[in-house]
Design an enzyme around this catalytic site. Structure first.
Site, PDB file in Angstrom:
ATOM      1  CD  GLU A 111      -2.682   1.173   2.682  1.00 16.06           C
ATOM      2  OE1 GLU A 111      -2.830   0.407   3.372  1.00 16.06           O
ATOM      3  OE2 GLU A 111      -3.312   2.354   3.022  1.00 16.06           O
ATOM      4  CG  ASP A 122      -4.189   8.576   8.165  1.00 14.35           C
ATOM      5  OD1 ASP A 122      -3.929   7.296   8.365  1.00 14.35           O
ATOM      6  OD2 ASP A 122      -4.384   9.269   7.036  1.00 14.35           O
TER       7      ASP A 122
END
Ligand SMILES: Cc1ncc(COP(=O)(O)O)c(C=O)c1O
Lengths: 271, 401
Positions: free
Chosen positions: A54, A65
């Protein structure tokens, strides 16, 4: 990579084939552009036995995040990272033998429009796409464009996702289903959340697509435990914390090898 | 009081500010672009709000709180000396006179009542100027809820008075040290926090931004500004409605509430943004903080930091309904500079004895400039929402004056 190496369904085909041999899947994450030679991390991941990789396209406002990936994004952006540059770096890579999956926020997809964005991914040899702020009920605009370009958009499922919606996510997801292990942001955690096992079991009841468990998985022990429920794991913050602390590709190869071993030991999982 | 004029259908479909349209859309804008972990929480807020808004008991409880706690209705003040100097007839809708000193309390009392109805025990909020944070802390104290307010470090410095007020009211103020350390990052941090707290906490969004249902819900809670003003204008003006309706725009909640009262009239709607935070005037299509709207971005699609002397306007985007009203041509969005706003604040203080919030001073600065430049024809009637009072801004102004 040329267009011909990525065909529709390639990511899912690859992950299914590996899963069906009994292998626990490993998808490490790196923030694109984090260091000058950042693509060396990708080679190290592949060497260590990653099954997919990824690559994050850093966004100015990564609202899902935690601090580690926020910091990594800021650093990469300060270095001048951009979707265009990161994809250009990827397109110069030799075939690593594992699919590349890009993750980013929807604003960057909309910037040039989903068609142009997905075409650029494919041009760079990227087969999959994760957009954490694009839930299934808003995904149609992207999934159409992705399909046309031959890119597989994986949707996320969360412990809060109710039943009928979960089935729809599994049905409309491509490549794999991304199971978010806990109600929270990305970031290392001391233990695998209890919600992880329940969610992955619920997903597996509605689909046989590969299920990758992510968010918070930080150690070989946690990977081993995750493997008991899911087909594999995504490891992001634990990688990026090491990168931020100065770890080079060799250090990351060693870390991922330890996760690989843990997953390989855990092959007695019930299916 | 004379009756409000009849409602005409003068505007295109979707521009009447009654909505919501399907899937939280305002034209191409809006929607619910949230992480999957927040999708269910948004659905619950939506369902609860629809039920509550259709429940006369809820409405009555809100009307009562707005009256006995927040001091509504607020007056419509003719700005006599300003009007004379400008050659227009300027009326001020006095949200500065509400309890806590800005329009933010209208929305917060609504959402706090909703949170109680939903069985939540805590409010989460982001704040820029601190007005929304103070309103949230106030409503939480009033209704026996806890409050956690995220505020950028830079805003904590420039709005120290409001930080103290929040803490005195028992709220936890969490400094946000990332990015621009202003409203944008406080909003990101509040959303991150909400992901882990949906079970017992309600995210009390402070403007007409965020995922569906917030832009619509917050506009409905702020509609009281426009509805009161419409009745007051009907009683005050020979024409019944003003020629111009003007409000400042950060995320756009005081403007949306004001415009909602006049969307179906012939009044021209003007939203005034800060030069350095002009999402509606200069943004491009994007997705941030849960909705599709207009945002200031660089050539790569990264969100650009806003810059404004007014912390409440220091936001790089605008609510989706404003983006839609702009596209329809139903409302116009203009900008003024920090200096123009500061000058307007002083001018209002000296001409009318009212010290406005720097946010509100932006709306006034446009009126002053437009009257001077002839854009506002002599004799026009202008309704301007004075969204808040200026106490919080004295330290900023002290440095400038
Ligand atoms: C007094 C005042 N006016 C205006 C605003 C801007 O918000 P909105 O555009 O949502 O009305 C704020 C925000 O903090 C404020 O405190």
């Amino acid at each position: 990579m040329t267009d011909a190496t990525v065909t529709a369904g390639a990511v899912e085909g690859h992950l299914r084939a590996r899963r069906d041999t009994g292998r626990g899947l490993l998808m490490p994450y790196v923030t694109g552009g984090i260091t000058p030679g950042w693509t060396d991390y990708l080679r190290a991941f592949a060497d260590a036995g990653a099954d997919a990789i990824e690559v994050g396209l850093p966004f100015s406002d990564p609202t899902l995040d935690g601090v580690t990936i926020q910091q990594a994004s800021d650093i990469a952006l300060a270095r001048g990272a951009s979707p265009r540059r990161i994809l250009a770096d990827l397109s110069r890579l030799p075939d690593l033998g594992v699919p590349l999956v890009v993750s980013t926020y929807y604003n960057l997809v909309l910037h040039d429009g989903p068609e142009v964005f997905c075409a650029a991914l494919r041009q760079a040899g990227v087969g999959g796409l994760i957009v954490p702020d694009l839930p299934v009920h808003e995904a149609e605009e992207l999934t159409g464009a992705a399909e046309a370009a031959g890119v597989e958009p994986a949707l996320l499922a969360s412990p809060a996702t109710p039943e009928p919606r979960l089935a729809e996510i599994a049905r409309r997801s491509r490549g794999f289903v991304y199971a978010v292990s806990l109600m929270g942001t990305t970031g290392e955690r001391a233990a695998l959340a209890d919600s992880a096992a329940e969610l992955t079991e619920r997903i597996r009841r509605v689909t046989d697509r590969p299920v990758l468990l992510g968010f918070g998985i930080s150690t070989p022990d946690q990977a081993r435990e995750a493997r008991r429920h899911a087909d594999g794991v995504v490891v992001g913050a634990a990688v990026m914390r090491r990168v931020l602390d100065g770890a080079g590709p060799d250090d990351l190869r060693a870390f991922l090898t330890s996760l690989r071993r843990a997953l390989d030991q855990e092959c007695d999982r019930p299916r | 009081m004379r009756e409000a004029p009849p409602r005409h259908r003068l505007v295109p479909l979707g521009g009447t500010m009654d909505g919501p349209l399907a899937r939280g859309r305002f034209g191409d804008y809006g929607g619910r672009y949230v992480p999957e972990s927040l999708a269910e929480a948004c659905r619950e807020v939506d369902e609860a709000f629809r039920e509550a808004w259709a429940d006369p008991g809820f409405r009555a409880a809100l009307v009562r709180l707005l009256a006995v706690h927040a001091g509504r209705p607020t007056p419509l003040t003719p700005a006599e000396r300003m009007s004379e100097a400008l050659g227009v007839r300027l009326y001020l809708k006095r949200e500065d006179l509400t309890h806590t000193g800005s329009h933010k309390i209208n929305n917060v009392l609504g959402q706090a009542l909703l949170a109680v109805r939903m069985g939540r025990r805590r409010l989460i909020a982001e704040t820029g100027a601190g007005q929304h944070g103070v309103a949230t802390a106030t409503a939480a104290a009033l209704l026996g809820l806890e409050a956690t307010v995220f505020m950028g470090e830079r805003d904590i410095e420039r709005q120290a008075l409001n930080v103290f007020r929040m803490r005195m009211l028992g709220a936890e103020v969490v400094p946000v040290t990332t990015g621009s350390r202003t409203l944008k990052d406080a909003t990101s941090e509040a959303m991150r926090h909400w992901v882990g707290a949906t079970a017992d906490s309600h995210y009390c969004v402070g403007s007409v931004i965020g995922p569906d249902p917030y832009p619509w819900m917050v506009r409905e809670f702020q509609r009281v500004i426009g509805e009161e003003a419409r009745g007051q204008c009907a009683a005050e003006l020979r024409t019944g409605v003003p020629d111009y309706v003007v409000a400042c725009v950060g995320g756009g909640s005081n403007a949306a509430g004001t415009f909602a009262g006049f969307a179906d009239t012939s009044a021209r709607l003007v939203g005034v943004e800060a030069e350095g935070g002009a999402g509606a005037a200069r943004g491009r299509l994007g997705v941030l903080h849960g909705c599709r709207s207009l945002f200031l971005q660089d050539g790569d699609g990264q969100i650009v930091q806003a810059h404004s002397i007014a912390a409440g306007l220091d936001y790089p985007g605008v609510g989706p309904e404003h983006a839609h009203l702009r596209d329809l041509g139903r409302a116009r969005y203009v900008t003024v500079t920090d200096e123009e706003a500061a000058e307007a604040a002083v001018r209002l203080a000296r001409a009318e004895g009212i010290v406005p919030a720097l946010e509100s001073a932006h709306a006034l600065a446009w009126v002053i400039g437009a009257a001077r430049g002839g854009e506002l024809p002599a004799g026009s009637t202008v309704l301007m929402t004075l969204s808040g009072r200026g106490d919080k801004d004295v330290s900023t102004l002290k440095e400038l004056l």
